[in-house]
Design a protein around this motif. Structure first.
Motif, PDB file in Angstrom:
ATOM      1  N   TYR A 140     142.322 -33.353  23.034  1.00 46.37           N
ATOM      2  CA  TYR A 140     142.027 -31.981  22.610  1.00 46.37           C
ATOM      3  C   TYR A 140     143.326 -31.309  22.178  1.00 46.37           C
ATOM      4  O   TYR A 140     144.309 -31.280  22.922  1.00 46.37           O
ATOM      5  CB  TYR A 140     141.379 -31.220  23.757  1.00 46.37           C
ATOM      6  N   THR A 141     143.330 -30.761  20.967  1.00 48.86           N
ATOM      7  CA  THR A 141     144.573 -30.255  20.378  1.00 48.86           C
ATOM      8  C   THR A 141     144.728 -28.737  20.510  1.00 48.86           C
ATOM      9  O   THR A 141     143.772 -28.003  20.787  1.00 48.86           O
ATOM     10  CB  THR A 141     144.630 -30.598  18.881  1.00 48.86           C
ATOM     11  N   VAL A 142     145.948 -28.297  20.262  1.00 48.48           N
ATOM     12  CA  VAL A 142     146.242 -26.858  20.221  1.00 48.48           C
ATOM     13  C   VAL A 142     145.416 -26.190  19.115  1.00 48.48           C
ATOM     14  O   VAL A 142     144.910 -25.066  19.285  1.00 48.48           O
ATOM     15  CB  VAL A 142     147.748 -26.632  19.999  1.00 48.48           C
ATOM     16  N   GLU A 143     145.239 -26.866  18.000  1.00 44.03           N
ATOM     17  CA  GLU A 143     144.446 -26.310  16.907  1.00 44.03           C
ATOM     18  C   GLU A 143     143.012 -26.028  17.363  1.00 44.03           C
ATOM     19  O   GLU A 143     142.443 -24.968  17.031  1.00 44.03           O
ATOM     20  CB  GLU A 143     144.430 -27.274  15.729  1.00 44.03           C
ATOM     21  N   ARG A 144     142.427 -26.923  18.115  1.00 46.35           N
ATOM     22  CA  ARG A 144     141.062 -26.707  18.601  1.00 46.35           C
ATOM     23  C   ARG A 144     141.002 -25.530  19.568  1.00 46.35           C
ATOM     24  O   ARG A 144     140.030 -24.757  19.554  1.00 46.35           O
ATOM     25  CB  ARG A 144     140.536 -27.972  19.278  1.00 46.35           C
ATOM     26  N   LEU A 145     142.025 -25.392  20.400  1.00 52.00           N
ATOM     27  CA  LEU A 145     142.069 -24.243  21.304  1.00 52.00           C
ATOM     28  C   LEU A 145     142.091 -22.940  20.526  1.00 52.00           C
ATOM     29  O   LEU A 145     141.326 -22.005  20.818  1.00 52.00           O
ATOM     30  CB  LEU A 145     143.297 -24.331  22.203  1.00 52.00           C
ATOM     31  N   ARG A 146     142.953 -22.854  19.526  1.00 51.73           N
ATOM     32  CA  ARG A 146     143.074 -21.607  18.773  1.00 51.73           C
ATOM     33  C   ARG A 146     141.767 -21.295  18.042  1.00 51.73           C
ATOM     34  O   ARG A 146     141.336 -20.133  17.971  1.00 51.73           O
ATOM     35  CB  ARG A 146     144.241 -21.692  17.788  1.00 51.73           C
ATOM     36  N   ALA A 147     141.092 -22.336  17.533  1.00 54.60           N
ATOM     37  CA  ALA A 147     139.814 -22.115  16.862  1.00 54.60           C
ATOM     38  C   ALA A 147     138.744 -21.673  17.859  1.00 54.60           C
ATOM     39  O   ALA A 147     137.932 -20.779  17.565  1.00 54.60           O
ATOM     40  CB  ALA A 147     139.380 -23.394  16.152  1.00 54.60           C
ATOM     41  N   ALA A 148     138.730 -22.276  19.034  1.00 57.58           N
ATOM     42  CA  ALA A 148     137.732 -21.927  20.050  1.00 57.58           C
ATOM     43  C   ALA A 148     137.893 -20.488  20.510  1.00 57.58           C
ATOM     44  O   ALA A 148     136.912 -19.748  20.656  1.00 57.58           O
ATOM     45  CB  ALA A 148     137.849 -22.878  21.237  1.00 57.58           C
TER      46      ALA A 148
ATOM     47  N   GLN B 138     132.660 -27.676  27.078  1.00 59.13           N
ATOM     48  CA  GLN B 138     131.281 -27.189  27.093  1.00 59.13           C
ATOM     49  C   GLN B 138     130.986 -26.323  25.874  1.00 59.13           C
ATOM     50  O   GLN B 138     129.886 -26.362  25.317  1.00 59.13           O
ATOM     51  CB  GLN B 138     131.019 -26.428  28.391  1.00 59.13           C
ATOM     52  N   GLN B 139     131.976 -25.546  25.439  1.00 57.37           N
ATOM     53  CA  GLN B 139     131.774 -24.740  24.244  1.00 57.37           C
ATOM     54  C   GLN B 139     131.520 -25.632  23.032  1.00 57.37           C
ATOM     55  O   GLN B 139     130.772 -25.271  22.120  1.00 57.37           O
ATOM     56  CB  GLN B 139     132.996 -23.845  23.982  1.00 57.37           C
ATOM     57  N   ALA B 140     132.128 -26.818  23.039  1.00 58.13           N
ATOM     58  CA  ALA B 140     131.962 -27.758  21.927  1.00 58.13           C
ATOM     59  C   ALA B 140     130.714 -28.623  22.071  1.00 58.13           C
ATOM     60  O   ALA B 140     130.477 -29.519  21.245  1.00 58.13           O
ATOM     61  CB  ALA B 140     133.197 -28.650  21.834  1.00 58.13           C
ATOM     62  N   GLY B 141     129.912 -28.369  23.124  1.00 58.40           N
ATOM     63  CA  GLY B 141     128.694 -29.137  23.322  1.00 58.40           C
ATOM     64  C   GLY B 141     128.870 -30.364  24.180  1.00 58.40           C
ATOM     65  O   GLY B 141     127.983 -31.228  24.240  1.00 58.40           O
TER      66      GLY B 141
ATOM     67  N   GLY C 110     139.421 -18.156  18.829  1.00 62.91           N
ATOM     68  CA  GLY C 110     139.147 -17.276  17.691  1.00 62.91           C
ATOM     69  C   GLY C 110     137.669 -16.976  17.580  1.00 62.91           C
ATOM     70  O   GLY C 110     137.267 -15.855  17.250  1.00 62.91           O
ATOM     71  N   ALA C 111     136.843 -17.978  17.883  1.00 67.03           N
ATOM     72  CA  ALA C 111     135.395 -17.792  17.816  1.00 67.03           C
ATOM     73  C   ALA C 111     134.850 -17.086  19.044  1.00 67.03           C
ATOM     74  O   ALA C 111     133.829 -16.393  18.971  1.00 67.03           O
ATOM     75  CB  ALA C 111     134.711 -19.152  17.657  1.00 67.03           C
ATOM     76  N   SER C 112     135.528 -17.253  20.187  1.00 65.97           N
ATOM     77  CA  SER C 112     135.048 -16.663  21.443  1.00 65.97           C
ATOM     78  C   SER C 112     136.255 -16.206  22.259  1.00 65.97           C
ATOM     79  O   SER C 112     136.696 -16.895  23.179  1.00 65.97           O
ATOM     80  CB  SER C 112     134.220 -17.695  22.219  1.00 65.97           C
ATOM     81  N   PRO C 113     136.814 -15.019  21.929  1.00 66.71           N
ATOM     82  CA  PRO C 113     138.060 -14.562  22.558  1.00 66.71           C
ATOM     83  C   PRO C 113     138.004 -14.447  24.072  1.00 66.71           C
ATOM     84  O   PRO C 113     139.036 -14.567  24.742  1.00 66.71           O
ATOM     85  CB  PRO C 113     138.298 -13.191  21.905  1.00 66.71           C
ATOM     86  N   SER C 114     136.829 -14.227  24.640  1.00 62.79           N
ATOM     87  CA  SER C 114     136.735 -14.040  26.090  1.00 62.79           C
ATOM     88  C   SER C 114     136.353 -15.329  26.822  1.00 62.79           C
ATOM     89  O   SER C 114     136.018 -15.296  28.004  1.00 62.79           O
ATOM     90  CB  SER C 114     135.706 -12.948  26.408  1.00 62.79           C
TER      91      SER C 114
END
Length: 471
Positions: free
Chosen positions: A252-260, A315-318, A262-266
């Motif tokens: 799991y990358t830093v890019e995926r964290l930032r995207a996650a 879990q957010q990614a399914g 960004g889509a769900s800040p909380s």
């Protein structure tokens, strides 16, 4: 005293051992397990499921062996195995065990060294038969994969496993009396020994891990635990059946964290947020997260993150964090028992990202999720193309860290998709890491991962269910 008449292997249709005119009992043993001789011609068979040896004991009234045969039976043509027992009166008790010689220990019988099968990795059963007072009686019994690891009881009456749903029945059951033709061998028909393909498409960035049978743990690595970082040996070995699932190709990358986020800040709150790199801190200077607005480390694996945060992100990614059994199943080649992702060749600094602090390899911190430096003979990729399981970051799992014999690992026999769950705040991590030596990169080793610890050596990848899949 009962005794052997003869031993035959291979086709036994219409064939009985020669014993002049003595009454005799002819026992024909078969199995639905694959044998090692089938592996080259059928790559869908799990090597862990293949056997090569059959041990047959005649048991006396106390349950001790009063005579034994050890048969090398690694080719389909060796099966079924037939042997004769001199007739007379009364009842005879036979113990038959099919196993792989590589799993067996050494024992002694009659002053001679013999293979001593490991019960958990052996298909065994007890057969009780009446001896004929005249003529020849032919009987057949099958050692079934569904009985693998299920022990027999030698109390009177003896209990044994004869198949799925009949794991503890009288030893007189499950024996077929043959009046004529011997059925063809069932070698290699145990469904769990073969790959089970995924039934659905993999999520973006993931790949299918076909289900099947494997043995987790590594008997050759007993006594390697240090009591702290690696508190438990990867023993005893346990047989498992894993359903098909999908697994991230990359950590799991830093890019995926930032995207996650960004889509769900909380999504992550408080201490669940990964620690931001701090160059002034010896501990935190190799954290890969630079902040939500900084894309400089997008290609790097995310570390310095808690268990709770990792699970929420998956879990957010399914998906979910893989279980320890899923992780080892995928990393070691689905039954191929690889010591490292590519095989058994020890890694060099060019094969995987590891050894930067304690192995003499260049670098300082995790690398991009590309499967290692790529300058050696190997790339850190499994048979399914999953990257960086030997090195880069150790990876969190959702399984609690406990010995393989602990109750949370389940009972006897083949374990279906096991997930050890306890109330402890320590879960298992697997794989090598950028800082440690090659000795720590062996895929069977098990490591401590405190749930709240934001470690620069710990990351994760996500696993996803394959809808409708069965073990």
């Amino acid at each position: 005293m009962v005794g052997w008449v003869a031993l035959l292997t291979g086709s036994v249709a219409g064939c009985t051992p020669t014993a002049e005119n003595r009454p005799q009992l002819v026992v024909i043993l078969d199995t639905d397990l694959p044998v090692s001789g089938q592996l080259l011609s059928d790559p869908k068979i799990s090597p862990d499921a293949a056997i090569d040896t059959l041990r047959i004991d005649l048991l006396d009234d106390t349950g001790a062996s009063s005579g034994l045969l050890t048969v090398v039976a690694s080719d389909p043509a060796d099966w079924p195995v037939s042997f004769g027992i001199a007739g007379g009166s009364g009842r005879v008790r036979v113990r038959a065990r099919a196993f792989r010689s590589g799993w067996a220990g050494s024992g002694e019988s009659g002053g001679e060294s013999v293979f001593e099968p490991v019960d958990a990795l052996t298909v065994g059963r007890v057969i009780e038969l009446d001896l004929p007072s005249d003529g020849v009686r032919r009987v057949r019994a099958v050692l079934r994969g569904d009985c693998l690891g299920v022990p027999s009881s030698f109390a009177d009456p003896a209990q044994t496993c004869v198949g799925k749903g009949n794991e503890s029945v009288a030893a007189t059951q499950g024996v077929e009396v043959l009046d004529g033709h011997t059925p063809a061998t069932e070698i290699g028909t145990w469904a769990r020994a073969r790959d089970v393909p995924c039934s659905g498409s993999a999520p973006v960035g993931a790949t299918c891990i076909a289900g099947g049978y494997a043995v987790i743990g590594e008997p050759s690595l007993s006594h390697v635990s240090d009591g702290i970082l690696s508190p438990y040996d990867p023993t005893p070995a346990r047989p498992v059946a894993i359903s098909p699932f999908h697994l991230d190709v990359r950590e799991y990358t830093v890019e995926r964290l930032r995207a996650a986020l960004g889509a769900s800040p909380s999504l992550l709150v408080g201490d669940e947020m990964p620690t931001v790199r701090d160059l002034a801190s010896e501990t935190l200077r190799t954290c890969t997260f630079l902040g939500l607005s900084d894309d400089g480390h997008d290609a790097y694996p995310l570390n310095c993150v808690s268990l709770a945060a990792a699970r929420k992100l998956c879990q957010q990614a399914g998906g979910e964090l893989p279980s320890e059994a899923q992780w080892e199943f995928a990393a070691r080649g689905r039954g191929q028992r690889r010591f490292y992702a590519w095989g058994d060749d020890p890694p060099t600094c060019c094969d995987a990202t590891f050894g930067m602090k304690y192995g003499g390899c260049p670098g300082d911190g995790p690398a991009e999720t590309n499967g290692g430096p790529g300058c050696g003979d190997h790339i850190d990729a499994t048979r399914d193309g999953v990257l960086d399981m030997t090195g880069n970051l150790q990876e969190r799992t959702r399984s609690a860290l406990a010995p393989y014999e602990a109750p949370c690992w389940g009972g006897q026999g083949v374990l279906d998709n096991p997930v050890c769950q306890t109330s402890d705040s320590t879960h298992a991590a697997r794989g090598g890491t950028w800082s440690f030596s090659p000795a720590v990169a062996m895929l069977a080793l098990r490591f401590t991962a405190l749930d709240q610890h934001h470690s620069p050596y710990l990351g994760f990848r996500c696993a996803y269910p394959d809808v409708g899949a069965k073990p």
